[in-house]
Enzyme design. Sequence first.
Site, PDB file in Angstrom:
ATOM      1  N   HIS A  79       0.845  -1.204   0.000  1.00 46.08           N
ATOM      2  CA  HIS A  79       0.000   0.000   0.000  1.00 46.08           C
ATOM      3  C   HIS A  79       0.879   1.252   0.000  1.00 46.08           C
ATOM      4  CE1 HIS A  79      -2.814   3.104   1.317  1.00 46.08           C
ATOM      5  NE2 HIS A  79      -2.026   3.343   2.350  1.00 46.08           N
ATOM      6  N   ASP A 108       6.760  21.435 -26.544  1.00 44.96           N
ATOM      7  CA  ASP A 108       6.609  20.115 -25.928  1.00 44.96           C
ATOM      8  C   ASP A 108       7.636  20.036 -24.803  1.00 44.96           C
ATOM      9  OD1 ASP A 108       6.516  17.137 -25.516  1.00 44.96           O
ATOM     10  OD2 ASP A 108       5.185  17.294 -27.238  1.00 44.96           O
ATOM     11  N   TRP A 144       7.085   0.161   3.903  1.00 45.55           N
ATOM     12  CA  TRP A 144       7.577   0.844   2.704  1.00 45.55           C
ATOM     13  C   TRP A 144       8.974   1.385   2.922  1.00 45.55           C
ATOM     14  CZ3 TRP A 144       8.779   6.002   1.248  1.00 45.55           C
ATOM     15  CH2 TRP A 144       8.667   6.959   2.275  1.00 45.55           C
ATOM     16  N   SER A 172      13.003   5.683 -13.947  1.00 46.62           N
ATOM     17  CA  SER A 172      11.895   6.445 -14.522  1.00 46.62           C
ATOM     18  C   SER A 172      11.804   7.840 -13.900  1.00 46.62           C
ATOM     19  CB  SER A 172      10.597   5.670 -14.306  1.00 46.62           C
ATOM     20  OG  SER A 172       9.493   6.515 -14.365  1.00 46.62           O
ATOM     21  N   SER A 173      11.880   7.901 -12.578  1.00 45.00           N
ATOM     22  CA  SER A 173      11.760   9.211 -11.927  1.00 45.00           C
ATOM     23  C   SER A 173      12.895  10.139 -12.310  1.00 45.00           C
ATOM     24  CB  SER A 173      11.804   9.086 -10.407  1.00 45.00           C
ATOM     25  OG  SER A 173      10.781   8.312  -9.949  1.00 45.00           O
ATOM     26  N   HIS A 256      13.363  11.865   3.472  1.00 42.46           N
ATOM     27  CA  HIS A 256      12.762  13.141   3.815  1.00 42.46           C
ATOM     28  C   HIS A 256      12.622  14.066   2.609  1.00 42.46           C
ATOM     29  CE1 HIS A 256      10.824  16.035   6.218  1.00 42.46           C
ATOM     30  NE2 HIS A 256      11.485  16.898   5.474  1.00 42.46           N
ATOM     31  N   GLU A 258      12.132  13.106  -0.198  1.00 40.46           N
ATOM     32  CA  GLU A 258      11.039  12.458  -0.924  1.00 40.46           C
ATOM     33  C   GLU A 258       9.678  12.989  -0.469  1.00 40.46           C
ATOM     34  OE1 GLU A 258      10.662  10.432  -3.399  1.00 40.46           O
ATOM     35  OE2 GLU A 258       8.569   9.851  -3.097  1.00 40.46           O
ATOM     36  N   TYR A 260       9.050  15.871   0.516  1.00 39.81           N
ATOM     37  CA  TYR A 260       8.882  17.192  -0.089  1.00 39.81           C
ATOM     38  C   TYR A 260       8.657  17.102  -1.583  1.00 39.81           C
ATOM     39  CZ  TYR A 260       9.140  19.327   4.252  1.00 39.81           C
ATOM     40  OH  TYR A 260       8.797  19.669   5.516  1.00 39.81           O
ATOM     41  N   SER A 271      -1.154  27.413  -5.209  1.00 40.83           N
ATOM     42  CA  SER A 271      -0.826  28.802  -5.563  1.00 40.83           C
ATOM     43  C   SER A 271      -1.397  29.208  -6.916  1.00 40.83           C
ATOM     44  CB  SER A 271       0.690  29.000  -5.587  1.00 40.83           C
ATOM     45  OG  SER A 271       1.237  28.596  -4.366  1.00 40.83           O
ATOM     46  N   HIS A 305      15.296  13.135  11.885  1.00 42.69           N
ATOM     47  CA  HIS A 305      14.128  13.254  12.773  1.00 42.69           C
ATOM     48  C   HIS A 305      13.245  12.011  12.706  1.00 42.69           C
ATOM     49  CE1 HIS A 305      11.914  15.563   9.318  1.00 42.69           C
ATOM     50  NE2 HIS A 305      11.669  14.286   9.211  1.00 42.69           N
ATOM     51  N   HIS A 306      13.529  11.118  11.765  1.00 45.25           N
ATOM     52  CA  HIS A 306      12.823   9.839  11.739  1.00 45.25           C
ATOM     53  C   HIS A 306      13.519   8.815  12.621  1.00 45.25           C
ATOM     54  CE1 HIS A 306      10.194  10.993   8.362  1.00 45.25           C
ATOM     55  NE2 HIS A 306      11.222  11.722   7.988  1.00 45.25           N
ATOM     56  N   THR A 331       7.267  26.912   5.502  1.00 49.09           N
ATOM     57  CA  THR A 331       5.947  26.326   5.271  1.00 49.09           C
ATOM     58  C   THR A 331       4.870  27.286   5.759  1.00 49.09           C
ATOM     59  OG1 THR A 331       7.008  24.215   5.731  1.00 49.09           O
ATOM     60  CG2 THR A 331       4.621  24.210   5.509  1.00 49.09           C
ATOM     61  N   LYS A 334       4.111  30.064   3.422  1.00 51.22           N
ATOM     62  CA  LYS A 334       3.214  29.693   2.323  1.00 51.22           C
ATOM     63  C   LYS A 334       1.762  29.763   2.762  1.00 51.22           C
ATOM     64  CE  LYS A 334       6.199  27.125  -0.523  1.00 51.22           C
ATOM     65  NZ  LYS A 334       5.837  27.637  -1.839  1.00 51.22           N
ATOM     66  N   ARG A 453       1.887   1.291  15.148  1.00 49.09           N
ATOM     67  CA  ARG A 453       1.517   1.137  13.748  1.00 49.09           C
ATOM     68  C   ARG A 453       2.011  -0.202  13.208  1.00 49.09           C
ATOM     69  NH1 ARG A 453       6.011   4.966  10.644  1.00 49.09           N
ATOM     70  NH2 ARG A 453       4.880   4.274   8.790  1.00 49.09           N
TER      71      ARG A 453
HETATM   72  C1  HEM Z   1       6.145  21.174   9.213  1.00 49.26           C
HETATM   73  C2  HEM Z   1       6.523  20.212   8.450  1.00 49.26           C
HETATM   74  C3  HEM Z   1       6.824  18.782   8.914  1.00 49.26           C
HETATM   75  C4  HEM Z   1       7.433  18.356  10.054  1.00 49.26           C
HETATM   76  C5  HEM Z   1       7.986  19.211  11.190  1.00 49.26           C
HETATM   77  C6  HEM Z   1       7.469  16.906   9.994  1.00 49.26           C
HETATM   78  C7  HEM Z   1       8.027  16.067  10.958  1.00 49.26           C
HETATM   79  C8  HEM Z   1       7.997  14.688  10.936  1.00 49.26           C
HETATM   80  C9  HEM Z   1       8.627  13.825  11.878  1.00 49.26           C
HETATM   81  C10 HEM Z   1       9.440  14.301  13.080  1.00 49.26           C
HETATM   82  C11 HEM Z   1       8.375  12.529  11.520  1.00 49.26           C
HETATM   83  C12 HEM Z   1       8.876  11.258  12.213  1.00 49.26           C
HETATM   84  C13 HEM Z   1       7.920  10.768  13.210  1.00 49.26           C
HETATM   85  C14 HEM Z   1       8.300   9.423  13.753  1.00 49.26           C
HETATM   86  O1  HEM Z   1       8.486   8.477  12.974  1.00 49.26           O
HETATM   87  O2  HEM Z   1       8.415   9.318  14.967  1.00 49.26           O
HETATM   88  C15 HEM Z   1       7.578  12.572  10.336  1.00 49.26           C
HETATM   89  C16 HEM Z   1       7.111  11.457   9.667  1.00 49.26           C
HETATM   90  C17 HEM Z   1       6.591  11.498   8.401  1.00 49.26           C
HETATM   91  N1  HEM Z   1       6.289  12.630   7.677  1.00 49.26           N
HETATM   92 FE1  HEM Z   1       6.499  14.563   8.305  1.00 49.26          FE
HETATM   93  N2  HEM Z   1       6.881  16.493   8.850  1.00 49.26           N
HETATM   94  C18 HEM Z   1       6.481  17.623   8.175  1.00 49.26           C
HETATM   95  C19 HEM Z   1       5.856  17.647   6.940  1.00 49.26           C
HETATM   96  C20 HEM Z   1       5.624  16.531   6.165  1.00 49.26           C
HETATM   97  C21 HEM Z   1       5.177  16.558   4.797  1.00 49.26           C
HETATM   98  C22 HEM Z   1       4.898  17.826   4.012  1.00 49.26           C
HETATM   99  C23 HEM Z   1       5.070  15.277   4.393  1.00 49.26           C
HETATM  100  C24 HEM Z   1       4.644  14.705   3.061  1.00 49.26           C
HETATM  101  C25 HEM Z   1       3.965  15.273   2.164  1.00 49.26           C
HETATM  102  C26 HEM Z   1       5.438  14.437   5.486  1.00 49.26           C
HETATM  103  C27 HEM Z   1       5.429  13.054   5.431  1.00 49.26           C
HETATM  104  C28 HEM Z   1       5.829  12.229   6.449  1.00 49.26           C
HETATM  105  C29 HEM Z   1       5.828  10.794   6.373  1.00 49.26           C
HETATM  106  C30 HEM Z   1       5.406   9.950   5.155  1.00 49.26           C
HETATM  107  C31 HEM Z   1       6.285  10.325   7.606  1.00 49.26           C
HETATM  108  C32 HEM Z   1       6.365   8.876   8.077  1.00 49.26           C
HETATM  109  C33 HEM Z   1       7.376   8.058   7.428  1.00 49.26           C
HETATM  110  C34 HEM Z   1       7.311   6.634   7.917  1.00 49.26           C
HETATM  111  O3  HEM Z   1       7.801   6.356   9.014  1.00 49.26           O
HETATM  112  O4  HEM Z   1       6.768   5.791   7.186  1.00 49.26           O
HETATM  113  N3  HEM Z   1       5.775  15.232   6.562  1.00 49.26           N
HETATM  114  N4  HEM Z   1       7.365  13.907   9.982  1.00 49.26           N
HETATM  115 CU   LIG Z   2      10.927  13.648   7.478  1.00 42.15          CU
END
Ligand code: HEM
Ligand SMILES: [Cu+2]
Lengths: 528, 292
Positions: A79, A108, A144, A172-173, A256, A258, A260, A271, A305-306, A331, A334, A453
Site C-alpha cells: 500500500h 513540448d 515501505w 523512470s523518476s 525526507h 522524498e 517534499y 498557488s 528526525h525519523h 511552510t 506559504k 503502527r
Molecule cells: C512542518 C513540516 C513537517 C514536520 C515538522 C514533519 C516532521 C515529521 C517527523 C518528526 C516525523 C517522524 C515521526 C516518527 O516516525 O516518529 C515525520 C514522519 C513522516 N512525515 Fe512529516 N513532517 C512535516 C511535513 C511533512 C510533509 C509535508 C510530508 C509529506 C507530504 C510528510 C510526510 C511524512 C511521512 C510519510 C512520515 C512517516 C514516514 C514513515 O515512518 O513511514 N511530513 N514527519
Molecule cells: Cu521527514
Amino acid sequence: MSTVTTADHHDEHHDHKPTGIKRWLFTTNHKDIGSMYLIFALVMFFIGGAMAMVIRLELFQPGLQFVDPQFFNQMTTVHGLIMVFGAVMPAFTGLANWMIPMMIGAPDMALPRMNNWSFWILPFAFLILLMTLFMPGGGPDFGWTFYAPLSTTYSNDTTALFVFSVHIMGISSIMGAINVIVTIVNMRAPGMTWMKMPLFVWTWLITAFLLIMVMPVLAGVVTMVLTDKYFATSFFDAAGGGDPVLFQHIFWFFGHPEVYIMILPAFGIISAIVPTFARKKLFGYASMVYATASIAILSFLVWAHHMFTTGMPVFALLFFMYTTMLIAVPTGVKVFNWVATMWRGAMTFEVPMMFALAFIVLFTIGGLSGVMLAITPADFQYHDTYFVVAHFHYVLVSGAVFSIVAAVYYWLPKWTGHMYDERLGQMHFWCSLISVNLLFFPMHFVGLAGMPRRIPDYALQFADFNAIISVGGFLFGLSQLIFVWVLIKCARGGEKAEARAWEGAEGLEWEVPSPAPYHTFDTPPEVK
Amino acid sequence: MNNESYQKYYVPDQSPWPIVGAVALFFIALGAGLFVMDMDKGESGWGGYILLLGIAILFFMLYGWFKNVIDESMTGLYSAQMDRSFKQGMSWFIVSEIMFFAALFGALFYARMIAIPWLGGASNNEMTGAILWPDFSAVWPLLTTPGGTETQAMGWGLPAINTTILVISSITLHFAHTGLEQNKRKQLTTMLLITLILGLIFLGLQGYEYVHAYRDLGLRLDSGIYGNTFFILTGFHGIHVALGAIILFFVFLRVLKGHFTPEKHFAFQAGAWYWHFVDVVWLLVFFVVYVL
Ligand code: HEM
Ligand SMILES: [Cu+2]
C-alpha cells in the site's frame, strides 16, 4: 502574471493526431504522456486503496479476523509503496507533463522520446512489484521504509524482485525529473523570465532537482540491501562491522526530501487555484519562490528526525530537532500567503477551490502534528504509533492527494474541453472531506494513547476509535468512485468550456483553446 | 533569451524505441531479480535467460534509438536550442550519478568513522563493546570483524599506477577534444584511440587486482565491511569505466565515419564529460578506499 501579445494559434489546422493503440505506445506528445501518467496514477490509487481497505477491514475489530499477520504486513508495505511511487509521484509527473510546456510557452517537453520511456517503465515496474504478492513466500512485508534487518535477514525470497522494481522506478523518476528541469531551463518562451514563471513551474523545477539528488541514493540503499541479503555483505549487520542504523541514515537521506517531492508541486497547484477563485493576484509571489527553495535546501538537513529513538548522540538529536522545526517557518510563509491572497478577494467556491481550501486547513493540521513529532523527547513517545500515521496521512492524503484532485478539477476543462458536473463534484468534495477526517483524525488519539503502527491486532481500549476509523476509510474509498464518475462524464461531454474556463484564471495555458490543441506553441508566444 | 535561439524546436514524431526500452528494462529487472533468487536457492531457473533477453533488447533499442538521433542530427534537424537540451540533460544525468556514488561513499564514511568506533565502545556505547564484542578492536581497515571473519588489506601500489593511467587518459581525451575543435582530425582519432586503450588497460589491471584480492589476500565481497565497501566502490566504479569506454568506442566509430564538426559534437562531448566524471570519482576512490 503573464499575458500573450501575439496569440498565433494556427494550430487547429494541422491538429492531426495518430490513431489507435500506436498513438499511446509510440507517442512523443506531452499531452498524451501526461494523460497516461494521470490515468496510471488513478489506477494505482485504486489498487493501493484496495489494500488500504484490507488493512482497515482487519483493524475494524481487535483480534485477527480476515487475514493472517504476514499478509497484513504485505498489505501495509505494498500500500505504502504504491501510493508513494505509483500514485502520488506519477500523478504530479502527469500534471507536469500536461501543464509545464503550456505554462511556459514551449512546443513540448525538451526530450520527448525520453519522456515516453519514463512513463512506460512504470507499469512494468509495478507489474513486477505486484507479481511478488502471488509468488511463494509472498511480497515485501517489511514496510515501505524496508528497514534492515527486516528487509535483509528476515525478509522473504522475493526481495530481489522488490529491489529491482525499485531500481527501474528510480530510473523512470530520474529521467522524468531531468526532462522537467531541462524543459524549464531551456524551453521558456521569450519574455518568460524566471520571476514570471507560474509557481507550479517553480515548485516542479525544485522538485525535479530534489528527485535527481535523492533517487540515486535510494538506488544505492536498495543495492546494499540486495548485497546484504544475497551476497553476504554486512553493510547493515554489526557482526561484519556494519550497522542497521546506517540503513536508516541512507534511507531517510532519500526519504525526507522524498516527502517534499510529494508536497512541493502541491504548493504550486494551490498557488494557482487560490488566486483564480479569489480573483486576486497571489500574495507574496517572490517569497513563495524563496520559501520553496529554502524548504528544499533544509530538507537535506533533517533526515534523522525519523530516527530519534535509535540512540543517536544528544547533539545529533538537538541538531535534527532544530533544523526540522526550522522547516515549519517557510511552510508557514506559504500558508500565510494563501490566506492573505484570499483576504478581501471576490471568492467563489467551485470544486477546485473547495479542495484547495480543504488542503490549506488540513495540510496545516498535518504540519502542526509534524512539529509535535519534531520535538525529540515527545517523539520518544509518538514514534511508531498511529500518531505518525495520522501525521503523514494529513499531509499526504488531505495534502498531496487533495491538491492533485483540485488540479484535476481545475484543468479538466482545458484537457477535455468540457466543464465537469459541478453538483457531482461538490458531492465528491463533501463526501471526501467528511470521510477523510473521520478516517484520520481519531488516529491522533489512538496514537497518543499508544497504539503501535503496522500491527494487525490491538488492545481492547482502542476498539471504538478503530471502528470509527475503518468506517471513515470505507466511506473515503467509496467517495472516490464519485470522482471516477465525474471524470468519465466530463470526458464524454458536458457544457462546453471556454479558452479561459475560469473567470479569474491567468497564465498561458488559458490563452489556448479548450480542449488544448494536440500541439501548442509550435512557435513560441511572446510573453510581456 | 534571444530570438535567434528559437529556430523551430524539433519534436520527433512517434517513435517505437521508448516502449522497446521499457520492455527491455522490464525483462532486465525481472530477470535479474529471478536470477538472484535462483542463485540464492542454488537452483537453476529462467532468470538468467530473461536477463540476457532484456539486455539484448536494450542493445537493440539503443542501436535503433541512436541511429534515429544520429540521422536526425546529420540531416540538420537540430537547432542550437536542441543541442542545449541534450547537454543539460547529460549534465543532470551525471549529477544523479554523483549522488549514487555519494551514497556509497557515505556508507564507507559512516562505517569507518561511526559504526566501527561505536562497536568498539566509543561515544555512549561502552556496554556494546563490553557485552557484545569484548575482543573487538576498532581499527581501519577492519581486518577482523566483530563476528570473527578475517582478511588482509589491499595495498595501493597497483592502484597508484591505475590512477596515473586514468589521469593520463583524461588528458589525452582533452587533446582529442581540442583536435576536434581545431579540426585536426588526425589528432582527434589518435588521442581518442589512446584514451580508449588506457581505459582498457585500467580495467585489465583492476581485474587483475580482484584476482589478487580473492586468491592471495582472502579479501572478498563478504569479508566484512572493509571488503564490502572496497568491492562496492571499486566495482561500481569499474562498471562506470566500462560504460564510459563503450560510449567512447561508439564515438570513435563515428569519428572514423567522419561525423562531428568543430561546432557540433554533442555525443563526443557527452562521452568526454562522462569520462572525466568517472576519472574524478576514481581519484576519490583512490584516496578514500586505498590510501587513507
Ligand atoms: C512542518 C513540516 C513537517 C514536520 C515538522 C514533519 C516532521 C515529521 C517527523 C518528526 C516525523 C517522524 C515521526 C516518527 O516516525 O516518529 C515525520 C514522519 C513522516 N512525515 Fe512529516 N513532517 C512535516 C511535513 C511533512 C510533509 C509535508 C510530508 C509529506 C507530504 C510528510 C510526510 C511524512 C511521512 C510519510 C512520515 C512517516 C514516514 C514513515 O515512518 O513511514 N511530513 N514527519
Ligand atoms: Cu521527514
